[in-house]
Design a protein around this motif. Structure first.
Motif, PDB file in Angstrom:
ATOM      1  N   GLU A 146     -10.530   4.022  -2.877  1.00  0.00           N
ATOM      2  CA  GLU A 146      -9.304   3.975  -2.083  1.00  0.00           C
ATOM      3  C   GLU A 146      -8.726   5.380  -2.064  1.00  0.00           C
ATOM      4  OE1 GLU A 146      -6.857   0.977  -3.898  1.00  0.00           O
ATOM      5  OE2 GLU A 146      -8.406  -0.547  -3.647  1.00  0.00           O
TER       6      GLU A 146
ATOM      7  N   LYS B  40      -6.568   8.710  -1.104  1.00  0.00           N
ATOM      8  CA  LYS B  40      -5.173   9.054  -0.794  1.00  0.00           C
ATOM      9  C   LYS B  40      -5.125  10.526  -0.427  1.00  0.00           C
ATOM     10  CE  LYS B  40      -3.293   5.556  -3.784  1.00  0.00           C
ATOM     11  NZ  LYS B  40      -2.411   5.215  -4.855  1.00  0.00           N
ATOM     12  N   LYS B  41      -4.362  10.816   0.623  1.00  0.00           N
ATOM     13  CA  LYS B  41      -4.201  12.185   1.078  1.00  0.00           C
ATOM     14  C   LYS B  41      -3.122  12.873   0.248  1.00  0.00           C
ATOM     15  CE  LYS B  41      -4.678  12.916   5.465  1.00  0.00           C
ATOM     16  NZ  LYS B  41      -4.509  13.103   6.907  1.00  0.00           N
TER      17      LYS B  41
ATOM     18  N   SER C 200       0.104  14.739  -0.908  1.00  0.00           N
ATOM     19  CA  SER C 200       1.482  14.663  -0.429  1.00  0.00           C
ATOM     20  C   SER C 200       1.879  15.945   0.298  1.00  0.00           C
ATOM     21  CB  SER C 200       2.443  14.414  -1.590  1.00  0.00           C
ATOM     22  OG  SER C 200       2.371  15.469  -2.527  1.00  0.00           O
TER      23      SER C 200
ATOM     24  N   GLU D 127       0.988  15.172   4.104  1.00  0.00           N
ATOM     25  CA  GLU D 127       1.541  13.997   4.783  1.00  0.00           C
ATOM     26  C   GLU D 127       2.586  14.412   5.812  1.00  0.00           C
ATOM     27  OE1 GLU D 127       0.681  10.794   4.706  1.00  0.00           O
ATOM     28  OE2 GLU D 127      -0.904  11.244   3.288  1.00  0.00           O
TER      29      GLU D 127
ATOM     30  N   GLU E 250      -8.935  14.515   0.203  1.00  0.00           N
ATOM     31  CA  GLU E 250      -8.445  13.205  -0.221  1.00  0.00           C
ATOM     32  C   GLU E 250      -9.086  12.869  -1.556  1.00  0.00           C
ATOM     33  OE1 GLU E 250      -7.657  11.005   4.003  1.00  0.00           O
ATOM     34  OE2 GLU E 250      -9.650  10.843   3.151  1.00  0.00           O
TER      35      GLU E 250
ATOM     36  N   ALA F 223      -9.615   9.789  -4.672  1.00  0.00           N
ATOM     37  CA  ALA F 223      -9.550   8.381  -5.066  1.00  0.00           C
ATOM     38  C   ALA F 223      -9.679   8.295  -6.584  1.00  0.00           C
ATOM     39  CB  ALA F 223     -10.667   7.584  -4.411  1.00  0.00           C
TER      40      ALA F 223
ATOM     41  N   ASN G  64      -9.121   5.054  -8.159  1.00  0.00           N
ATOM     42  CA  ASN G  64      -9.042   3.620  -8.434  1.00  0.00           C
ATOM     43  C   ASN G  64     -10.274   3.047  -9.134  1.00  0.00           C
ATOM     44  OD1 ASN G  64     -10.235   4.072  -5.725  1.00  0.00           O
ATOM     45  ND2 ASN G  64     -10.497   1.849  -5.764  1.00  0.00           N
TER      46      ASN G  64
ATOM     47  N   SER H  36     -10.859  15.202   4.418  1.00  0.00           N
ATOM     48  CA  SER H  36     -10.232  14.246   5.327  1.00  0.00           C
ATOM     49  C   SER H  36     -10.604  14.482   6.780  1.00  0.00           C
ATOM     50  CB  SER H  36      -8.708  14.277   5.176  1.00  0.00           C
ATOM     51  OG  SER H  36      -8.189  15.510   5.626  1.00  0.00           O
TER      52      SER H  36
END
Length: 61
Positions: free
Chosen positions: A5, A7-8, A10, A13, A22, A24, A26, A36
């Motif tokens: 999973e 995430k870009k 911050s 954004e 990005e 991950a 998790n 990305s």
């Protein structure tokens, strides 16, 4: 391949041309990193969570 999973950052954004790395975190014991700008099925680099922590520490984050 694990079901990462991503995430870009911050920092990117909501920015115009916000392509970046990005990450991950998790999957236990693994950190996955991808560009990305690539498609979701593009290359992924996987490192141990320990290696990622050392990388982040040496980068001053």
């Amino acid at each position: 391949m694990s079901n990462f999973e991503f995430k870009k950052s911050s920092y990117s954004e909501g920015q115009v041309n916000s392509d970046c790395v990005e990450v991950a975190t998790n999957v236990t014991g693994t950190v996955a990193v991808r560009d990305s700008k690539r498609t979701a099925d593009g290359p992924v680099i996987q490192v141990t969570d320990t290696a990622w922590a050392e990388f982040a520490r040496t980068c001053g984050t």
